[in-house]
Design an enzyme around this catalytic site. Structure first.
Site, mmCIF file in Angstrom:
data_model
loop_
_atom_site.group_PDB
_atom_site.id
_atom_site.type_symbol
_atom_site.label_atom_id
_atom_site.label_comp_id
_atom_site.label_asym_id
_atom_site.label_seq_id
_atom_site.Cartn_x
_atom_site.Cartn_y
_atom_site.Cartn_z
ATOM 1 N N GLN B 238 -6.464 3.028 13.504
ATOM 2 C CA GLN B 238 -5.426 3.996 13.190
ATOM 3 C C GLN B 238 -6.012 5.245 12.525
ATOM 4 O O GLN B 238 -5.302 6.235 12.340
ATOM 5 C CB GLN B 238 -4.362 3.375 12.267
ATOM 6 C CG GLN B 238 -3.517 2.318 12.964
ATOM 7 C CD GLN B 238 -2.469 1.688 12.061
ATOM 8 O OE1 GLN B 238 -2.433 0.488 11.862
ATOM 9 N NE2 GLN B 238 -1.591 2.507 11.508
ATOM 10 N N ARG B 385 4.430 -0.690 7.802
ATOM 11 C CA ARG B 385 5.426 0.378 7.649
ATOM 12 C C ARG B 385 5.830 0.522 6.186
ATOM 13 O O ARG B 385 7.005 0.761 5.902
ATOM 14 C CB ARG B 385 6.662 0.050 8.494
ATOM 15 C CG ARG B 385 6.689 0.746 9.854
ATOM 16 C CD ARG B 385 7.851 0.252 10.673
ATOM 17 N NE ARG B 385 8.329 1.251 11.623
ATOM 18 C CZ ARG B 385 8.592 1.007 12.892
ATOM 19 N NH1 ARG B 385 8.409 -0.213 13.381
ATOM 20 N NH2 ARG B 385 9.049 1.959 13.680
ATOM 21 N N CYS B 386 4.861 0.402 5.289
ATOM 22 C CA CYS B 386 5.213 0.375 3.879
ATOM 23 C C CYS B 386 5.142 1.743 3.229
ATOM 24 O O CYS B 386 5.614 1.894 2.112
ATOM 25 C CB CYS B 386 4.329 -0.602 3.112
ATOM 26 S SG CYS B 386 2.644 -0.021 2.812
ATOM 27 N N GLU B 761 8.561 4.983 9.153
ATOM 28 C CA GLU B 761 8.646 3.799 8.298
ATOM 29 C C GLU B 761 9.979 3.634 7.596
ATOM 30 O O GLU B 761 10.265 2.563 7.056
ATOM 31 C CB GLU B 761 7.515 3.854 7.270
ATOM 32 C CG GLU B 761 6.161 3.742 7.958
ATOM 33 C CD GLU B 761 5.028 4.081 7.034
ATOM 34 O OE1 GLU B 761 4.073 3.309 6.962
ATOM 35 O OE2 GLU B 761 5.121 5.132 6.374
#
Lengths: 164, 807, 346
Positions: B238, B385-386, B761
């Site tokens: 990523q 997705r924090c 997110e």
């Protein structure tokens, strides 16, 4: 252990190869035949990313030995593209309705949807959700996949009626 | 209107498919045909395959590793252990959080599934056979999986390598299993306010351990070319540029001789940010064997050893007046990081942005402290997705609000409303140090509650409760409310860096003579549709159709440096860079147009896809004409060509927000939950592509559904990981997943060039408290204040039982 | 009241960090009781039982016999080293985890004798290689023994149902499979072909313990024989699971024979609540002879709970499973009774 000779039809083409009997069909497709549409997402037969159409059935190709597939007639997502290279109806509807994001579950989803619509050409939403429950997706939350499949059913039925 | 009428600017704008267009995705043509290019699709000549021998024990000394049987198997090329990596200094590697972690077991193992040896063979079947043949002699050691027990004086020592080290990367360490303490806010003031408050609610809120579980697992192909001296690394990254820099630092190979390529990635969700032992071992194996080496983990490897998410024990106290005005917030968090602190956080934030835990509320005084702890579990914590612990922070405050409302005897919708930061207060300085850029919470809340007929739902709930008490039904109805504020777009270089690399991002654009373009970014899509959406940003900025703009990411040889895609940062940072680079293009185009039209630069104005002479709009040059002119005309004072690059250092984070409402019907005997409805209103500022935003919401809320209602990473008391397959690690199917209703408001970010905030997110951040609050709401009239997630069948059954509902 | 156990110093607290249940008589799942997450089989901790590799099976010789006789001959020749494969969706996952070591794999694919469904006046014969999909699609089965379709639709997912066979589902002895309990409920017989000929063993006598059945090593299960249910009978298969594709948290198969407004006989079998399916003979007996009033239904449920022995696992603790078993069974009884015309609840 020694290899065996296998012969199958994949996306309309006869293919053959030498493989150990324990070779999983998903590996034979991806590594030997270089058909990399179906993917591997787990090893316990849960995720469905490896789904193909074999002898008219939706099958998780990670749970079949290539030995068992000797003589089989297989369609993968690659075989659902039109001969002229344009997208097939289900592929087009997935694009139209944003039924994919990362694309990893998509080949299995579309191949399963293809068979689902052969089983039932006018499914309700509940029937689509039940019929697609063997294919996991982490990106879309399924809502647009369901829309895409229902739209595919409409398009295919309209085309059938027009042809009649 | 006839053919002779020129198209209006609205029509021309629509044709560009720029900002706001529900443009169909360009990626889909290849994905729907199975023609994506993922790591495991890559095949290079002579490629070998690597696989790990992993530890069955959560804590053990490694007394010996016998490779002989494995090496004797035909087709096995090498078996690497820590001893083989040590001369290269690669048996350990730095983590993104200032710690270090073992690449291969060096004397001991610290979590079940930890990598012990790396087998390299001619194909993956031989590698699997060889893994079984490696014999490892372990001496098991006492295990600790409870972070509170880990901090007891006689707790087992996990990190022999940190013996005697009382200073960690983030300050003093007070115990052998303690990592850091991070404090924000004013402790004295918060405790004073709480001590004298009318009403105080106190609770322990646990956000359990889970895992992002993208459908594609992690993997790479490392290829060292001995002739050119160049290492090429394809992988599930990523942050490809960061991986290149780190690879250079740890391997000693000069950075210009490393090319990192992130191909198509089958979902990231924060699982693919860090550097894993598999990448390092593949690189070493490629150097040692002179051949490309592929490593692709399987699902159990992924769930057992890669970046998990959450595992935060948050003790909270919230104080309010008796009218419900919050006066103070206090939070102490025990953070279970597993065996190594491998969190992907900006360097100065060992607990991420947990200090957003004052949420959407105007809380004048607050205090946060976080203690990081080592345990015998897989390393990580920041993922899924924090937005860097914002999921934890939002869950914390949204539960505290509900608990406070119970204590006050107040409707929690109203409690929220009277405590929201008001529109006039933006930019808002929170008590824990953030400057929220913009928001209009009251409007969004009113819109959401009206859309679901909130009063009607409460009336219905009241009737159903009476029916339950009369014995007419065994179902309880729960209404879940959440109003979350996100903090994304990391971030300003002055306080956001990853291992010293500032968290700017970039866009480089080149316009071709015939008026189409290519733009490259420092980010990398894992399904978010950048190839589609970033072209839309550019289309609106430079007046070329999005269909004529190719977007590329992921190849560090060609893409400008960026910090990658996670934390919803692509739109806020790279999207801003894209707009800024586009404006540079437009500025030069303006000069070219003026030259072509033989007027002064200031006498032309931009109109959608052209520059026209002010006051004489029939005299114009289209961007396509300008593009050709850039290659064709000798313009005094201007270089030929038409390209621009922008490296964007954001002045602030962005603060998307949302209002979510859910309705659940819960069977108190079986614990089965029926999701009746879920409404999600998101405000992400300017909306680039509404179709893609909806897709993000559907996907993120489904992740939240899984987390709240059953998904967990569970260890038993011996450190055995109990949920290592998709049998037990809950991923909902299309059957368990409902339809969602999405809605929106638009509060642009005042500091972002196009006012966009990012949204990827938000649905996980808002979704989990929404589901959890609904479960709690169903039982509140029987006295429930807090029960831990996940709210799976058996835990709901147990809650009902303990509340006396099983008669 | 907060149901949060604050004190993690208290060993009763096992939330999420460790085994999350430890309630009174509910015991914490200690390491020694760990079950393999892929199957329900108890797996001890230790390097020898650790699943080293998960995706790639060990090597084997592959055989595809053309007749039942040839198949049994292969089993005789290779003994313990040989196993048959039908649909493969139980065996292949175990082989990939290398929990099943199979040097000789005998594929029953070409045995046409094992396919096909026939419905005679008194008995239904389903070949062992008939798939769940074929059971669901067969209209004669739907008309004569509709409980089969209802149960099959609740097994796994569409792909697994295309491949999974009734023979594989009943012969494996996996406590999580649905067909064993169902077959016990309907009093099916399993036809076994071996070197000494053919015999039929009642489903109710077939299961000894997890993965241990009455089938001798050299025998192949060739067909399932089901007595045609009487006219007007009631039936239901009720299953609670965490999601589609999961084994049962608890499942109940119930059939009810009715005459003149009274239940003449009943049959109850429970799934995944012990190491074998549980045919609750006494409990079903409590239903027989009466009008299926509420008391008799309650008594039948209580009696059934006495004879199940569920194990704690990720689905939940023992007490939870027992509670759910009772609820599920009651729902199955009520639906079966309604279908038999004896009303939902009396």
């Amino acid at each position: 252990m020694s290899k065996m000779h296998v012969k199958l039809t994949v996306n309309g083409r006869e293919v053959e190869g030498l493989a150990e009997p324990r070779t999983l069909l998903i590996h034979f497709l991806r590594e030997d035949l270089r058909i990399t549409g179906p993917h591997i997402g787990c090893e316990t037969s849960h995720c469905g990313a490896c789904t193909i159409d074999m002898d008219g059935k939706s099958v998780k190709s990670c749970t079949v030995f290539v030995a068992q597939a000797d003589g089989a007639d297989i369609t993968t997502v690659e075989g659902l593209t039109n001969p002229d290279g344009s997208l097939g109806v289900i592929q087009e509807m997935f694009k139209e309705h944003h039924g994919l994001q990362c694309g990893f579950c998509t080949p299995g989803m579309i191949t399963r949807a293809h068979r689902l619509l052969q089983e039932n050409s006018a499914p309700t939403e509940a029937e689509v959700r039940f019929g697609m429950a063997g294919n996991l997706c982490r990106c879309t939350g399924y809502q647009n996949i369901v829309k895409a499949i229902l739209a595919s059913a409409d398009m295919l039925n309209a085309a059938k009626e027009a042809a009649e | 209107m006839n053919e002779m009428t020129p198209p209006s600017s609205e029509e021309r704008a629509k044709g560009l498919k720029g900002l706001g267009s529900a443009r169909k995705r360009v990626e889909d043509v290849r994905f729907t045909q199975g023609k994506g290019n993922y790591v495991d699709d890559i095949r290079l000549d002579g490629m070998l395959f690597g696989d790990f021998v992993r530890s069955p024990y959560a804590h053990a000394r490694v007394k010996s590793v016998d490779k002989s049987a494995a090496l004797a198997l035909p087709g096995v090329v090498a078996v690497l252990t820590a001893e083989d990596l040590e001369p290269l200094g690669l048996h350990w590697m730095p983590t993104l959080a200032g710690d270090k972690q073992m690449v291969l077991a060096d004397g001991k193992v610290l979590f079940q599934g930890q990598e012990v040896a790396f087998v390299v063979a001619e194909d993956r079947y031989i590698a699997a056979d060889a893994v079984e043949l490696v014999e490892v002699d372990y001496e098991d050691l006492p295990v600790v999986v409870d972070p509170f027990k880990a901090l007891e004086p006689d707790a087992p020592v996990l990190r022999d390598d940190l013996a005697g080290k009382t200073e960690g990367a983030h300050g003093p360490r007070r115990h052998h299993n303690h990592i850091f303490t991070w404090e924000q806010g004013d402790r004295e003031a918060a405790e004073a306010v709480i001590a004298e408050a009318d009403v105080v609610a106190e609770e322990m809120i646990y956000y359990h351990r889970t895992h992002p579980c993208p459908l594609e697992t992690c993997g790479c192909v490392a290829s060292m070319d001995k002739v050119s001296g160049k290492l090429t690394l394809h992988g599930t990254f990523q942050a490809p540029h960061a991986v290149r820099t780190i690879a250079s630092l740890i391997s000693g190979i000069a950075e210009h001789n490393i090319r990192v390529i992130s191909p198509d990635i089958g979902g990231g969700f924060g699982n693919k940010v860090g550097v894993y032992p598999g990448y390092v071992c593949s690189i070493v194996a490629s150097i040692v064997t002179g051949k490309p080496v592929k490593w692709v983990e399987d699902r159990m490897d992924n769930l057992m050893s890669t970046a998990f998410a959450r595992d935060y024990w948050m003790q909270g106290r919230i104080a309010a007046t008796k009218e419900g005005r919050i006066t103070g917030l206090w939070c102490h968090t025990t953070a279970d990081h597993g065996a190594f602190d491998a969190c992907a956080d900006p360097t100065k934030f060992p607990a991420g942005f947990m200090n957003i835990c004052t949420g959407s509320y105007d809380i004048p005084v607050a205090y946060l402290s976080v203690d990081g702890v080592y345990t015998n579990k897989a390393p990580g914590g920041v993922a899924y997705r924090c937005s860097f612990r914002v999921t934890e922070a939002a869950y914390f405050i949204e539960r505290m609000i509900e608990i406070l409302a119970l204590k006050l005897g107040m409707d929690s919708a109203e409690l929220r409303r009277i405590n929201f930061i008001s529109k006039e207060q933006f930019p808002y300085h929170s008590a824990l140090g953030w400057e929220y850029d913009s928001g209009d919470y009251h409007t969004a809340w009113d819109k959401a509650l009206a859309a679901v007929d909130y009063d009607g739902l409460r009336a219905e709930q009241s009737e159903r409760l009476k029916a339950f008490k009369r014995g007419e039904t065994r179902k309880l109805m729960g209404i879940g409310l959440t109003f979350f504020t996100e903090i994304v777009g990391a971030g300003p270089v002055k306080n956001c860096d990853i291992l010293g690399l500032g968290m700017f991002d970039s866009c480089e654009i080149r316009i071709h003579p015939t008026g189409s373009a290519i733009a490259r970014l420092g980010t990398i899509s894992q399904g978010q549709g950048h190839a589609t959406t970033f072209a839309q940003i550019l289309a609106s900025e430079i007046g070329l159709s999005a269909d004529d703009i190719t977007i590329e990411e992921g190849d560090t040889d060609t893409a400008p440096y960026g910090l990658g895609t996670y934390g919803s940062r692509s739109t806020p940072v790279a999207g801003a860079a894209t707009a800024m680079a586009g404006r540079k293009i437009r500025a030069k185009a303006q000069m070219i147009a003026a030259y072509l039209l033989e007027v002064h630069d200031d006498d032309v104005a931009f109109d959608v896809d052209r520059f026209a002479v002010k006051g004489a709009p029939e005299r114009f040059k289209t961007m396509k004409e300008i593009a050709f002119a850039a290659y064709n005309q000798p313009i005094p004072g201007l270089e030929p060509g038409l390209e621009a690059v922008s490296y964007y250092d954001p002045p602030n984070m962005t603060y998307p927000f949302g209002a979510y409402v859910s309705v659940l019907d819960i069977d108190v005997d079986t614990g089965v939950v029926d999701i009746r409805q879920f409404y999600a209103l998101d405000d992400c500022g300017t909306r680039i592509n509404p179709m893609i935003i909806d897709g993000q919401i559907h996907g993120g809320v489904t992740e939240a559904l899984a987390i709240a209602l059953g998904q967990e990473i569970v260890y038993d008391d011996m450190g055995n990981m109990m949920t290592g397959t998709l049998m037990d690690f809950f991923i909902p199917t299309s059957w368990e997943t409902p339809n969602y209703v999405t809605d929106f408001t638009v509060t642009p970010s005042p500091h972002h060039p196009i006012g966009a905030k990012g949204v990827g997110e938000s649905p996980n951040v808002g979704g989990v408290p929404c589901f959890s609050n609904a479960v709690h709401d169903a039982f509140k009239s029987f006295g429930l204040t807090q029960t831990h997630m996940p709210h799976d069948h058996w835990r709901i059954w147990r809650t009902a039982k303990e509340l006396g509902l099983h008669g | 009241m907060s149901l949060v156990r604050e004190s993690l110093a208290n060993d009763d607290l096992r939330f999420g960090v460790i085994s999350p249940w430890n309630e009174g008589d509910v015991t914490c799942l200690a390491a020694s009781e760990r079950r393999s997450s892929a199957q329900n089989k108890p797996v001890a901790i230790g390097a020898s039982d650790w699943e080293e590799t998960h995706l790639i099976p060990g090597a084997f010789d592959y055989h595809r016999p053309a007749s039942v006789a040839a198949a049994t001959a292969l089993l005789a020749e290779h003994g313990d080293d040989a196993r048959v494969i039908a649909g493969g969706h139980s065996l292949i996952p175990m082989m990939k985890l290398r929990m099943a070591d199979v040097p000789h794999l005998v594929d029953l694919r070409d045995l046409t004798d094992l396919r096909g469904i026939s419905v005679a006046d008194d008995v239904i014969r389903i070949g062992a290689m008939v798939t769940q999909h074929e059971i669901i699609s067969d209209e004669r089965l739907a008309a004569t023994a509709p409980i089969l379709r209802e149960a099959a639709l609740q097994i796994a997912d569409p792909q697994v149902r295309y491949a999974g066979t009734v023979g594989g589902n009943v012969a494996n002895g996996d406590p999580g499979n649905d067909m064993p309990g169902l077959m016990q409920c309907v009093d099916a017989g399993f036809e076994l072909a071996g070197p000494d000929g053919i015999r039929v063993v009642a489903a109710r006598d077939f299961y000894e313990s997890a993965y241990v059945t009455a089938r001798a090593d050299g025998e192949i299960l060739t067909a399932v024989l089901i007595p045609v249910p009487p006219e007007g009978a009631g039936w239901a298969y009720e299953k609670q699971k965490r999601k589609i594709g999961d084994y049962a948290t608890a499942a109940a198969a119930v059939t009810i024979a009715v005459e003149g407004g009274r239940c003449t006989s009943a049959s109850i079998a429970m799934t995944n609540l012990s190491d074998v399916p549980v045919w609750a003979e006494t409990a079903a007996g409590a239903l027989a002879g009466g009008p299926l009033d509420a008391d008799s239904r309650t008594a039948a449920v209580a009696a059934t709970l006495d004879v199940i022995d569920p194990a704690a696992d990720n689905r939940g603790p023992v007490e939870f499973k027992k509670h759910v078993a009772g609820i599920i069974l009651r729902r199955a009884i009520d639906r079966a009774a309604a279908r038999a015309g004896l009303g939902e609840k009396t």
